[in-house]
Design an enzyme around this catalytic site. Sequence first.
Site, PDB file in Angstrom:
ATOM      1  N   GLY A 132       7.996 -17.298 -11.575  1.00  0.00           N
ATOM      2  CA  GLY A 132       9.077 -16.357 -11.866  1.00  0.00           C
ATOM      3  C   GLY A 132       8.702 -14.900 -11.655  1.00  0.00           C
ATOM      4  O   GLY A 132       9.294 -14.005 -12.264  1.00  0.00           O
ATOM      5  N   ASN A 134       2.168 -13.493 -13.807  1.00  0.00           N
ATOM      6  CA  ASN A 134       3.068 -14.355 -13.045  1.00  0.00           C
ATOM      7  C   ASN A 134       2.750 -14.167 -11.562  1.00  0.00           C
ATOM      8  O   ASN A 134       2.718 -13.035 -11.073  1.00  0.00           O
ATOM      9  CB  ASN A 134       4.527 -13.974 -13.321  1.00  0.00           C
ATOM     10  CG  ASN A 134       4.942 -14.276 -14.748  1.00  0.00           C
ATOM     11  OD1 ASN A 134       4.611 -15.326 -15.283  1.00  0.00           O
ATOM     12  ND2 ASN A 134       5.646 -13.343 -15.377  1.00  0.00           N
ATOM     13  N   HIS A 164      -1.702  -1.590  -3.552  1.00  0.00           N
ATOM     14  CA  HIS A 164      -0.706  -2.661  -3.508  1.00  0.00           C
ATOM     15  C   HIS A 164      -1.352  -4.000  -3.176  1.00  0.00           C
ATOM     16  O   HIS A 164      -1.927  -4.183  -2.108  1.00  0.00           O
ATOM     17  CB  HIS A 164       0.395  -2.357  -2.484  1.00  0.00           C
ATOM     18  CG  HIS A 164       1.443  -3.427  -2.476  1.00  0.00           C
ATOM     19  ND1 HIS A 164       2.574  -3.366  -3.258  1.00  0.00           N
ATOM     20  CD2 HIS A 164       1.490  -4.621  -1.831  1.00  0.00           C
ATOM     21  CE1 HIS A 164       3.288  -4.479  -3.077  1.00  0.00           C
ATOM     22  NE2 HIS A 164       2.647  -5.248  -2.213  1.00  0.00           N
ATOM     23  N   CYS A 170       8.262  -0.651  -2.859  1.00  0.00           N
ATOM     24  CA  CYS A 170       7.712  -1.378  -4.008  1.00  0.00           C
ATOM     25  C   CYS A 170       7.815  -0.511  -5.270  1.00  0.00           C
ATOM     26  O   CYS A 170       7.329   0.620  -5.321  1.00  0.00           O
ATOM     27  CB  CYS A 170       6.260  -1.746  -3.728  1.00  0.00           C
ATOM     28  SG  CYS A 170       5.411  -2.379  -5.184  1.00  0.00           S
ATOM     29  N   CYS A 217       4.438   0.663  -6.709  1.00  0.00           N
ATOM     30  CA  CYS A 217       3.838   1.709  -5.859  1.00  0.00           C
ATOM     31  C   CYS A 217       4.550   3.037  -6.107  1.00  0.00           C
ATOM     32  O   CYS A 217       3.905   4.098  -6.154  1.00  0.00           O
ATOM     33  CB  CYS A 217       3.916   1.334  -4.387  1.00  0.00           C
ATOM     34  SG  CYS A 217       2.682   0.117  -3.866  1.00  0.00           S
ATOM     35  N   HIS A 235       0.637  -8.684 -17.754  1.00  0.00           N
ATOM     36  CA  HIS A 235       1.413  -8.390 -18.963  1.00  0.00           C
ATOM     37  C   HIS A 235       0.490  -8.510 -20.170  1.00  0.00           C
ATOM     38  O   HIS A 235      -0.177  -9.544 -20.337  1.00  0.00           O
ATOM     39  CB  HIS A 235       2.545  -9.396 -19.160  1.00  0.00           C
ATOM     40  CG  HIS A 235       3.583  -9.412 -18.083  1.00  0.00           C
ATOM     41  ND1 HIS A 235       4.821  -8.832 -18.241  1.00  0.00           N
ATOM     42  CD2 HIS A 235       3.593  -9.947 -16.843  1.00  0.00           C
ATOM     43  CE1 HIS A 235       5.550  -9.025 -17.154  1.00  0.00           C
ATOM     44  NE2 HIS A 235       4.823  -9.704 -16.283  1.00  0.00           N
ATOM     45  N   HIS A 285       0.390  -7.393 -11.399  1.00  0.00           N
ATOM     46  CA  HIS A 285       0.394  -6.743 -12.710  1.00  0.00           C
ATOM     47  C   HIS A 285       0.070  -7.773 -13.776  1.00  0.00           C
ATOM     48  O   HIS A 285       0.414  -8.945 -13.655  1.00  0.00           O
ATOM     49  CB  HIS A 285       1.750  -6.075 -13.005  1.00  0.00           C
ATOM     50  CG  HIS A 285       2.919  -6.997 -12.838  1.00  0.00           C
ATOM     51  ND1 HIS A 285       3.423  -7.332 -11.600  1.00  0.00           N
ATOM     52  CD2 HIS A 285       3.688  -7.655 -13.741  1.00  0.00           C
ATOM     53  CE1 HIS A 285       4.443  -8.161 -11.756  1.00  0.00           C
ATOM     54  NE2 HIS A 285       4.626  -8.384 -13.041  1.00  0.00           N
TER      55      HIS A 285
HETATM   56  P1  5GP Z   1       7.149 -10.226 -13.442  1.00  0.00           P
HETATM   57  O1  5GP Z   1       8.331 -11.126 -13.704  1.00  0.00           O
HETATM   58  O2  5GP Z   1       7.117  -9.795 -11.997  1.00  0.00           O
HETATM   59  O3  5GP Z   1       5.851 -10.806 -13.925  1.00  0.00           O
HETATM   60  O4  5GP Z   1       7.359  -8.958 -14.348  1.00  0.00           O
HETATM   61  C1  5GP Z   1       7.885  -7.754 -13.896  1.00  0.00           C
HETATM   62  C2  5GP Z   1       8.056  -6.872 -15.101  1.00  0.00           C
HETATM   63  O5  5GP Z   1       8.255  -5.547 -14.664  1.00  0.00           O
HETATM   64  C3  5GP Z   1       9.251  -7.250 -15.978  1.00  0.00           C
HETATM   65  O6  5GP Z   1       8.798  -7.519 -17.307  1.00  0.00           O
HETATM   66  C4  5GP Z   1      10.142  -6.005 -15.919  1.00  0.00           C
HETATM   67  O7  5GP Z   1      10.782  -5.734 -17.148  1.00  0.00           O
HETATM   68  C5  5GP Z   1       9.165  -4.906 -15.528  1.00  0.00           C
HETATM   69  N1  5GP Z   1       9.757  -3.826 -14.765  1.00  0.00           N
HETATM   70  C6  5GP Z   1      10.563  -3.938 -13.670  1.00  0.00           C
HETATM   71  N2  5GP Z   1      10.913  -2.719 -13.221  1.00  0.00           N
HETATM   72  C7  5GP Z   1      10.304  -1.807 -14.045  1.00  0.00           C
HETATM   73  C8  5GP Z   1      10.299  -0.387 -14.083  1.00  0.00           C
HETATM   74  O8  5GP Z   1      10.917   0.303 -13.265  1.00  0.00           O
HETATM   75  N3  5GP Z   1       9.567   0.198 -15.069  1.00  0.00           N
HETATM   76  C9  5GP Z   1       8.862  -0.548 -15.991  1.00  0.00           C
HETATM   77  N4  5GP Z   1       8.178   0.132 -16.907  1.00  0.00           N
HETATM   78  N5  5GP Z   1       8.861  -1.892 -15.978  1.00  0.00           N
HETATM   79  C10 5GP Z   1       9.572  -2.522 -15.021  1.00  0.00           C
HETATM   80 ZN    ZN Z   2       3.262  -1.978  -4.576  1.00  0.00          ZN
END
Ligand code: 5GP
Ligand code: ZN
Length: 115
Positions: free
Chosen positions: A89, A83, A45, A3, A6, A98, A96
Amino acid sequence: MSCIFCRIAAGEIPSTKVHEDELVFAIRDIRPQAPVHLLVIPKAHLGSLSELEDEALAGRLLSVAARLARAEKLDQGWRLIANSGAHAGQEVAHLHLHVLGGRKLGRMLPAAGPG
Ligand code: 5GP
Ligand code: ZN
């Protein structure tokens, strides 16, 4: 450990941390969609918000998001997004939030359309 969040929590993948406490940390999104785009992430997690039952953790996630919005001076407004699952999506299967701001963010959802 596969992950991504993680691995970031464990320090295996570098990130720009803007907050850390015993329950949660926050980083700048690697592909920002607004001038301010932060992710508030529990250290433990959990696959998505659908799995969240711990009220202390829930409160911490929200209060850290609000504190960061104040610290980033998003006094003209900001948005919190979680999300959860395929229809939303969700790309990273670790809960997490945003925190988005720094520009007008437009409608919450695009107008309904096919698909
Ligand atoms: P989700 O679509 O799952 O709500 O958002 C995942 C977010 O994680 C995306 O906005 C993507 O840009 C961000 N993200 C994915 N991998 C990484 C990473 O390795 N580092 C950081 N800082 N953000 C990440
Ligand atoms: Zn995790």
